[in-house]
Design a protein around this motif. Structure first.
Motif, PDB file in Angstrom:
ATOM      1  N   ALA A 187      26.030  38.186  33.147  1.00  0.00           N
ATOM      2  CA  ALA A 187      26.534  39.435  33.720  1.00  0.00           C
ATOM      3  C   ALA A 187      26.298  40.625  32.789  1.00  0.00           C
ATOM      4  O   ALA A 187      25.986  41.717  33.246  1.00  0.00           O
ATOM      5  CB  ALA A 187      28.020  39.302  34.057  1.00  0.00           C
TER       6      ALA A 187
ATOM      7  N   SER B  38      26.006  30.801  41.005  1.00  0.00           N
ATOM      8  CA  SER B  38      27.111  31.486  41.687  1.00  0.00           C
ATOM      9  C   SER B  38      26.711  32.893  42.121  1.00  0.00           C
ATOM     10  O   SER B  38      27.277  33.452  43.049  1.00  0.00           O
ATOM     11  CB  SER B  38      28.355  31.525  40.809  1.00  0.00           C
ATOM     12  OG  SER B  38      28.213  32.535  39.840  1.00  0.00           O
ATOM     13  N   HIS B  39      25.719  33.468  41.439  1.00  0.00           N
ATOM     14  CA  HIS B  39      25.263  34.808  41.836  1.00  0.00           C
ATOM     15  C   HIS B  39      24.287  34.768  43.001  1.00  0.00           C
ATOM     16  O   HIS B  39      23.981  35.798  43.597  1.00  0.00           O
ATOM     17  CB  HIS B  39      24.594  35.527  40.658  1.00  0.00           C
ATOM     18  CG  HIS B  39      25.557  35.912  39.596  1.00  0.00           C
ATOM     19  ND1 HIS B  39      26.378  37.002  39.712  1.00  0.00           N
ATOM     20  CD2 HIS B  39      25.874  35.334  38.413  1.00  0.00           C
ATOM     21  CE1 HIS B  39      27.146  37.090  38.643  1.00  0.00           C
ATOM     22  NE2 HIS B  39      26.868  36.085  37.845  1.00  0.00           N
TER      23      HIS B  39
ATOM     24  N   GLN C  34      24.694  33.873  45.832  1.00  0.00           N
ATOM     25  CA  GLN C  34      25.296  34.296  47.109  1.00  0.00           C
ATOM     26  C   GLN C  34      24.930  35.734  47.447  1.00  0.00           C
ATOM     27  O   GLN C  34      24.951  36.126  48.605  1.00  0.00           O
ATOM     28  CB  GLN C  34      26.815  34.104  47.112  1.00  0.00           C
ATOM     29  CG  GLN C  34      27.564  34.849  46.033  1.00  0.00           C
ATOM     30  CD  GLN C  34      29.090  34.646  46.136  1.00  0.00           C
ATOM     31  OE1 GLN C  34      29.771  35.258  46.949  1.00  0.00           O
ATOM     32  NE2 GLN C  34      29.618  33.749  45.330  1.00  0.00           N
ATOM     33  N   ASN C  35      24.596  36.528  46.433  1.00  0.00           N
ATOM     34  CA  ASN C  35      24.247  37.930  46.676  1.00  0.00           C
ATOM     35  C   ASN C  35      22.762  38.204  46.413  1.00  0.00           C
ATOM     36  O   ASN C  35      22.373  39.331  46.209  1.00  0.00           O
ATOM     37  CB  ASN C  35      25.072  38.843  45.763  1.00  0.00           C
ATOM     38  CG  ASN C  35      26.557  38.582  45.867  1.00  0.00           C
ATOM     39  OD1 ASN C  35      27.085  38.485  46.967  1.00  0.00           O
ATOM     40  ND2 ASN C  35      27.224  38.426  44.733  1.00  0.00           N
TER      41      ASN C  35
ATOM     42  N   GLY D  38      31.037  42.519  44.133  1.00  0.00           N
ATOM     43  CA  GLY D  38      30.856  41.352  43.274  1.00  0.00           C
ATOM     44  C   GLY D  38      31.748  41.462  42.052  1.00  0.00           C
ATOM     45  O   GLY D  38      32.300  42.524  41.752  1.00  0.00           O
TER      46      GLY D  38
ATOM     47  N   ALA E 127      30.886  40.748  38.754  1.00  0.00           N
ATOM     48  CA  ALA E 127      30.253  41.199  37.514  1.00  0.00           C
ATOM     49  C   ALA E 127      30.271  42.723  37.387  1.00  0.00           C
ATOM     50  O   ALA E 127      30.463  43.250  36.297  1.00  0.00           O
ATOM     51  CB  ALA E 127      28.821  40.679  37.430  1.00  0.00           C
TER      52      ALA E 127
ATOM     53  N   LYS F 223      34.302  32.610  48.260  1.00  0.00           N
ATOM     54  CA  LYS F 223      33.218  33.345  47.575  1.00  0.00           C
ATOM     55  C   LYS F 223      33.700  33.863  46.228  1.00  0.00           C
ATOM     56  O   LYS F 223      33.016  33.732  45.215  1.00  0.00           O
ATOM     57  CB  LYS F 223      32.767  34.532  48.434  1.00  0.00           C
ATOM     58  CG  LYS F 223      31.689  34.179  49.414  1.00  0.00           C
ATOM     59  CD  LYS F 223      31.197  35.424  50.140  1.00  0.00           C
ATOM     60  CE  LYS F 223      30.389  35.005  51.348  1.00  0.00           C
ATOM     61  NZ  LYS F 223      30.057  36.136  52.221  1.00  0.00           N
TER      62      LYS F 223
ATOM     63  N   GLU G 189      32.635  32.515  42.464  1.00  0.00           N
ATOM     64  CA  GLU G 189      32.046  33.437  41.495  1.00  0.00           C
ATOM     65  C   GLU G 189      32.854  33.399  40.184  1.00  0.00           C
ATOM     66  O   GLU G 189      32.273  33.302  39.098  1.00  0.00           O
ATOM     67  CB  GLU G 189      31.977  34.862  42.046  1.00  0.00           C
ATOM     68  CG  GLU G 189      31.234  35.780  41.091  1.00  0.00           C
ATOM     69  CD  GLU G 189      30.673  37.030  41.739  1.00  0.00           C
ATOM     70  OE1 GLU G 189      31.014  37.322  42.893  1.00  0.00           O
ATOM     71  OE2 GLU G 189      29.882  37.727  41.059  1.00  0.00           O
TER      72      GLU G 189
END
Lengths: 211, 211
Positions: free
Chosen positions: A31, A117-118, A120-121, B29, B31, B110, B114
């Motif tokens: 991140a 996990s990222h 998803q975006n 999100g 992050a 979600k 994350e």
């Protein structure tokens, strides 16, 4: 890394950048990663990164493919192994991983699970993960089908069995990394043996009947 | 949220902040989340956040506990259910979730997944996830033990069975979220039935012998 100062090919340079990225992510996490952090892990000038990659996102996508390629390339199964042995080797490799050079399996898995996990975006990363997931699952499905053909495994829904085992492997790796359960892979291995593969092996029944 | 303009208790205010955090994380999100983003999702002044929470990290830890509490509080099993039925309800609730108000199970999951991947670098979050994981696993272990005592389940290592089912649930949720496999929970449910619970149910054998 003294070879980076001599004459290097473009492929060598990319590998140096990839390993520097690895070190930088291990230190700073995904991140908060900045291109500067990667530059600080290399002996080459940071400009080299910008020459090879079109920004941080492009670099991280290549990096994800890099660690997955290494991982997949490393699964080493004897062509002549019987299905039961081959299945065991494949499960073990996915759970415990092979040993690499500077970074071990779990260093790689930490980065893998953080990027996962990222996804998803992120459509592009999601595609890379999907193809890795399918590769892992299919390699298990193929062995299960082979065993069924040879009559050493019961007839089961091979796709479903492959997916279940892949899910258990994935969860155990995530649990070791995120929850600090260091024995998760060993525990998962035993659970797979006791509760999943027992529906598969024809031999086990014979053994049980004989004892 | 017109009630936020009237007289509200401290508990109400925290809930408003939690729901605003939810909306902000869903949009931006984890992050990239800034306190400002949370403030923009509330009708109250942003100062209220700073009054209730000691910075972003404190707020996010409370938020994690908030979504887990809601999740755990929602598992609703009939005390008189037989072990087989109770196990099915518990697995379904963990896999498919209950319906909440504004946000549904998958919105919560979600955020959960994350934050889960970040727990590798975060002792406090790791502790919260560990206690949630143990709660989920133990609730399955208890039903398995109950069924063994009542003689409707075979004798198995209940801890290992509980851990295996929890892992499969966790992986399927992650796969739906990260890889976009919308059928993952249904597929996992079928795999659990076919390959895991078949080692457990005494009844199944009777049924198979009778057919």
């Amino acid at each position: 890394m003294s070879d980076t100062e001599g004459k290097v090919t473009s492929k060598d340079t990319e590998e140096v950048i990839m390993e520097a990225t690895f070190r930088a992510i291990s230190k700073h996490g995904y991140a908060d990663l900045r291109m500067r952090d990667i530059g600080e892990e290399m002996e080459m000038t940071r400009q080299v990164i910008h020459y090879h990659f079109d920004g941080k996102y492009d670099l991280l996508s290549s990096f994800l493919e890099y660690i997955i390629d290494q991982y997949e390339g490393s699964v080493d199964v004897d062509e002549d192994a019987d299905p039961q042995a081959e299945l065991a080797v494949r499960i073990d490799q996915c759970l415990f991983g092979p040993e690499f050079g500077e970074f071990d399996h779990w260093d790689r898995m930490k980065v893998f699970h953080e990027l996962y996990s990222h996804a998803q975006n992120d459509e592009q990363h999601r595609e890379i993960f999907n193809s890795h997931y399918e590769g892992m699952r299919d390699s298990i499905v193929e062995v299960v089908e082979k065993g069924m053909e040879e009559g050493v495994f019961h007839t089961v829904d091979a796709e479903r069995m492959g997916q279940l085992i892949t899910d258990v492997i994935h969860a155990a790796r995530g649990r070791k990394i995120s929850l600090g359960h260091d024995n998760a892979p060993e525990d998962a291995r035993r659970a797979i043996d006791e509760f999943i593969l027992d529906s598969l092996y024809v031999d086990d029944e014979l053994q049980q009947r004989q004892t």
